[in-house]
Design an enzyme around this catalytic site. Structure first.
Site, PDB file in Angstrom:
ATOM      1  CB  CYS A 287      63.508   4.746  33.552  1.00 48.34           C
ATOM      2  SG  CYS A 287      62.682   4.448  32.004  1.00 48.34           S
TER       3      CYS A 287
ATOM      4  CD  GLN B 179      62.336  -1.312  25.528  1.00 44.03           C
ATOM      5  OE1 GLN B 179      62.807  -0.926  24.456  1.00 44.03           O
ATOM      6  NE2 GLN B 179      62.031  -0.482  26.505  1.00 44.03           N
TER       7      GLN B 179
ATOM      8  CB  THR C  18      39.331  15.868  25.463  1.00 43.98           C
ATOM      9  OG1 THR C  18      38.202  16.460  26.108  1.00 43.98           O
ATOM     10  CG2 THR C  18      39.229  16.053  23.961  1.00 43.98           C
TER      11      THR C  18
ATOM     12  N   GLY D 125      53.139   4.253  28.164  1.00 43.05           N
ATOM     13  CA  GLY D 125      53.303   2.954  28.812  1.00 43.05           C
ATOM     14  C   GLY D 125      53.086   3.037  30.319  1.00 43.05           C
TER      15      GLY D 125
ATOM     16  CG  ASN E  73      63.084  -1.700  30.772  1.00 40.50           C
ATOM     17  OD1 ASN E  73      62.473  -2.603  31.350  1.00 40.50           O
ATOM     18  ND2 ASN E  73      63.652  -0.707  31.425  1.00 40.50           N
TER      19      ASN E  73
END
Ligand code: PLP
Length: 400
Positions: free
Chosen positions: A324, A179, A237, A70, A150
């Site tokens: 967080c 969220q 990649t 995210g 969130n």
């Protein structure tokens, strides 16, 4: 066994998801950019992941860019659209309650001359679409508003916001749906968004993979240079196994969304009633327009860190605000924007349920959480009444 009530932070990976990923780790491990058979086998998985995600979100495969989660999806959306739009303007309109992956990205862009306008929210954490429209001018190039918050779970009226934004030509609408994706059906056409971010680990997929929907025709400058992967929009990649895991996890999640949402709303409300019965505890966020799994509260005269630590010792994993912000002494910017003073915001707790949450777990939490809250509130009231502990016997004061 500890009871996990922090699904807004992350979720366990589903067995079916691991099973779908394994062939791309053990057998089809080629580089999807290679032209030979090994590469083609990996490419087939990658293409299918794009297709499945696009179909699930209501877009086209070429409109999906895989990212590392995210945070990267939000960074790519905002930096990419800001640099691509710089010739037209430098103003970016957002809300005061975005995740740091949006808020801090915008602070960074301000260093390069972009201007951020942060819209206030009401007591429930909602942006007013009229206020948002009033903030738009001919220098505005991006609007970024999250679909659901969130920390408190409040859902924003994105379709109404999109209608206002798209009255103005050339403004790109970005929506952080990280969220919301596990719980709300997302249709990029119905929502009328240009950019939309999701992350697999919030819906029982692997960590470290996400996606950005980029509406065809939206100008965006890639933010990492290198190979031509993801149609030149994200060099490097691709992690094919994770992309496949995310696509499978999202399909499974979406198929069960109505049932999961109804069940979690019932369980959450049961827990809410038990928790709100404790004096001094109030619900934060919108009473109805909120994600089914998030119960967010403030307990006056406590601090969320002490409550969550006490609950952890009893075997319940909950969060103070959002994962967080755990460990950060900063009070939540979300609660501050909703009008809660710092000393009240200290008492914030986020209890988040997920698809795997059981009624038995909620019954246990409905006893333990109110008990911890009541004990900690009584403890702080006693300390406030007798800060030196003079009314206590020495043995009690020493914790005996
Ligand atoms: C609303 C929101 N946006 C972005 C993110 C960041 O996502 P990720 O952890 O995948 O980088 C989170 C994670 O908590 C989130 O809740």
């Amino acid at each position: 066994m500890a009871i996990y009530l922090d699904h807004a932070a992350t979720t366990p990976v589903r067995r079916e998801v691991v099973d779908a990923m394994l062939p791309y780790l053990l057998e089809h491990w080629g580089n999807p950019s290679s032209g030979h058979s090994f590469g083609r086998a990996a490419r087939a998985g990658l293409d299918e992941a794009h297709e499945r995600l696009a179909t699930a979100l209501g877009g086209e495969a070429r409109e999906i860019v895989l990212t590392s989660g995210g945070t990267e999806a939000n960074n790519l959306a905002l930096k990419g659209a800001a640099w691509a739009g710089k010739a037209r303007g430098h103003r970016i309109v957002t809300s005061a309650i975005e995740h740091h992956a949006v808020g801090h990205t915008l602070r960074y862009l301000e260093k390069f001359g972009f201007e951020t306008v942060e819209l206030p929210v009401d007591r429930y954490g909602r942006v007013d679409p009229d206020e948002l429209e009033a903030a738009l001018d001919d220098r505005t190039i991006i609007v970024s508003v999250m679909l659901a918050n969130n920390e408190v779970g409040t859902i924003q009226p994105i379709a109404e916001i999109a209608a206002r934004v798209h009255r103005h030509r050339g403004i790109v609408l970005h929506v952080d749906a990280v969220q919301a994706a596990p719980y709300l059906p997302i249709d990029v056409a119905a929502l009328d968004v240009d950019l939309l971010s999701i992350a697999a680990h919030k819906f029982e997929g692997p960590k470290g993979v996400g996606a950005l929907f980029i509406r065809h025709g939206t100008h965006l400058l890639g933010q990492q240079q290198g190979g031509a992967q993801e149609r030149h929009r994200r060099a490097g990649t691709e992690d094919v196994a994770s992309a496949v895991g995310m696509a499978v996890a999202y399909d499974l999640t979406r198929a069960a969304q109505p049932e999961t949402g109804a069940r979690l709303t019932g369980l959450r409300d049961r827990l809410r009633d038990a928790v709100l019965a404790v004096p001094g505890v109030e619900l934060t966020g919108h009473p109805r327009d909120r994600l089914p799994g998030i119960l967010s509260i403030i307990a006056r005269d406590t601090d969320g860190v002490s409550v969550s630590q006490a609950l952890d010792l009893e075997g319940f994993a909950v969060a103070t605000g959002s994962a967080c912000t755990t460990g950060s002494p900063e009070p939540s910017h979300v609660l501050a924007a909703m009008g809660y003073p710092d000393e009240e915001a200290r008492g914030a707790l986020r209890i988040s349920l997920g698809r795997t949450t059981t009624p038995a777990e909620i019954e246990a939490a409905a006893v333990a959480i109110p008990r911890s809250l009541a004990m900690l509130r009584m403890g702080s009231a006693a300390i406030a009444a007798d800060p030196l502990g003079q009314g206590l016997t020495p043995g009690v004061a020493a914790g005996a």
